[in-house]
Write an enzyme that holds these catalytic residues in place. Sequence first.
Site, PDB file in Angstrom:
ATOM      1  N   VAL A 142      32.948  -4.528  10.001  1.00  0.00           N
ATOM      2  CA  VAL A 142      32.227  -5.558   9.447  1.00  0.00           C
ATOM      3  C   VAL A 142      32.771  -7.095   9.067  1.00  0.00           C
ATOM      4  CG1 VAL A 142      30.709  -3.644   8.062  1.00  0.00           C
ATOM      5  CG2 VAL A 142      32.795  -4.867   6.993  1.00  0.00           C
ATOM      6  N   ASN A 159      28.234  -0.448   2.774  1.00  0.00           N
ATOM      7  CA  ASN A 159      28.983   0.280   1.997  1.00  0.00           C
ATOM      8  C   ASN A 159      30.647  -0.097   2.348  1.00  0.00           C
ATOM      9  OD1 ASN A 159      30.154   2.892   0.282  1.00  0.00           O
ATOM     10  ND2 ASN A 159      30.979   3.239   2.671  1.00  0.00           N
ATOM     11  N   SER A 207      30.172  -3.077  -7.286  1.00  0.00           N
ATOM     12  CA  SER A 207      31.402  -2.368  -8.244  1.00  0.00           C
ATOM     13  C   SER A 207      31.160  -2.784  -9.746  1.00  0.00           C
ATOM     14  CB  SER A 207      32.586  -2.636  -7.643  1.00  0.00           C
ATOM     15  OG  SER A 207      33.330  -2.033  -8.712  1.00  0.00           O
ATOM     16  N   TYR A 247      39.362  -8.514  -5.727  1.00  0.00           N
ATOM     17  CA  TYR A 247      38.194  -7.480  -5.660  1.00  0.00           C
ATOM     18  C   TYR A 247      37.081  -7.692  -6.422  1.00  0.00           C
ATOM     19  CZ  TYR A 247      36.251  -2.760  -5.382  1.00  0.00           C
ATOM     20  OH  TYR A 247      35.424  -1.736  -5.101  1.00  0.00           O
ATOM     21  N   ALA A 248      37.220  -7.967  -7.774  1.00  0.00           N
ATOM     22  CA  ALA A 248      35.960  -8.651  -8.685  1.00  0.00           C
ATOM     23  C   ALA A 248      35.036  -9.738  -8.188  1.00  0.00           C
ATOM     24  CB  ALA A 248      36.478  -8.622 -10.032  1.00  0.00           C
ATOM     25  N   SER A 258      35.032 -10.587  -5.023  1.00  0.00           N
ATOM     26  CA  SER A 258      34.020  -9.999  -3.821  1.00  0.00           C
ATOM     27  C   SER A 258      33.014  -9.381  -4.069  1.00  0.00           C
ATOM     28  CB  SER A 258      35.174  -9.631  -2.826  1.00  0.00           C
ATOM     29  OG  SER A 258      35.487  -8.130  -3.096  1.00  0.00           O
ATOM     30  N   LYS A 259      32.955  -8.689  -5.094  1.00  0.00           N
ATOM     31  CA  LYS A 259      31.937  -7.662  -5.565  1.00  0.00           C
ATOM     32  C   LYS A 259      30.954  -8.678  -6.390  1.00  0.00           C
ATOM     33  CE  LYS A 259      33.070  -3.766  -3.391  1.00  0.00           C
ATOM     34  NZ  LYS A 259      32.318  -3.148  -2.337  1.00  0.00           N
ATOM     35  N   ILE A 271      34.768   6.411  -9.225  1.00  0.00           N
ATOM     36  CA  ILE A 271      34.348   7.381  -8.392  1.00  0.00           C
ATOM     37  C   ILE A 271      35.620   7.924  -7.441  1.00  0.00           C
ATOM     38  CG2 ILE A 271      32.665   7.858  -6.291  1.00  0.00           C
ATOM     39  CD1 ILE A 271      31.321   6.886  -8.803  1.00  0.00           C
TER      40      ILE A 271
END
Lengths: 80, 248
Positions: B65, B91, B143, B156-157, B159-160, B189
């Site tokens: 992706v 996903n 997320s 990461y935060a 990007s989400k 998870i």
Amino acid sequence: MSDNNDKLHQVFADSLNIDRKRITDSLGYNTIPEWDSVAHMALIAALENDFDIMLDTDDIVDMSSVAKAREILSKYDVQF
Amino acid sequence: MLLANKVVLITGATRGIGRATSRLFAQHGAHVVLTGRSQDQLNAVQAEIAEEVPDARLSHLALDVSSPESVRDAFLQLFKLTRRLDVLLSNAGVLDDALIGMVTPDQIRRVFDTNTYGVLFCAQYASRLMARGDGGSIINIASIIGVNGNLGQAVYAGSKAAVIGITKSLSKELAPANIRVNAIAPGFIDTDMARSIGPEKFAERVASIKMGRAGTPEEVAKVALFLASDLSSYVTGQTIGVDGGMLI
């Protein structure tokens, strides 16, 4: 006029909701109020459906005139 | 059978949430197109799901992706294969944490390429295919970190969080074409990605969850099923938390 050229002009006329007589090779994106970005995406959807193809995003952005549309469709094996 | 005759494309389908959702969607009658970077893993997962769900309709396509060319090629193949798309589950994601002073430009690019740009690239092609039919449902995996942030996870935060903004914007843009766009914000998870942080941090995270345990990929898959199906026919632009009451 070839069948596909005829079809191309009809798709433009229907998608932009303008008279077929106004469809010329030089008709360009954003040169008339009817061919704005929203109409452009409707035009793309109609072209993809009627010619049974899926266009690359770059080609959607490059489709700046009727002549250019014909050139781009030719890359997808549409014969004019 | 909530997804009978629906064509579904799932990115990052070979592991964790993607794999669990692929299996659940297949159980509900969808034609599931599994995608991922590894052809070997795709073959293996398709064979596993086919064994678990004997009537499953499954296909797979190689897809990275983060590469616009790969996304284009995969969707062109999808068009040739099915001529339509009803559901996209975006996903595929990567986790690469570091304190802000130690984050490299390459890390930032890699995380955003997959987690954020990948969502946009896939939505571009998916929405066009859906618009040619009766519409559809796009589900983006965000997320809880993108909602609340967390130390050591600025990249990461970001990007989400971007995925949530993308979801809200697309829901407005695509509603006239009867395309719903929603996000799921999983908490902690129990996946390979979550296990990659090590046992000590894993235990720390579980301690911050009111329900006292990590979630399962299947629990996220059930929410994805709701969003994919007509059960959520008037739901768009939402971000649904699946986090067991996790506090961050």
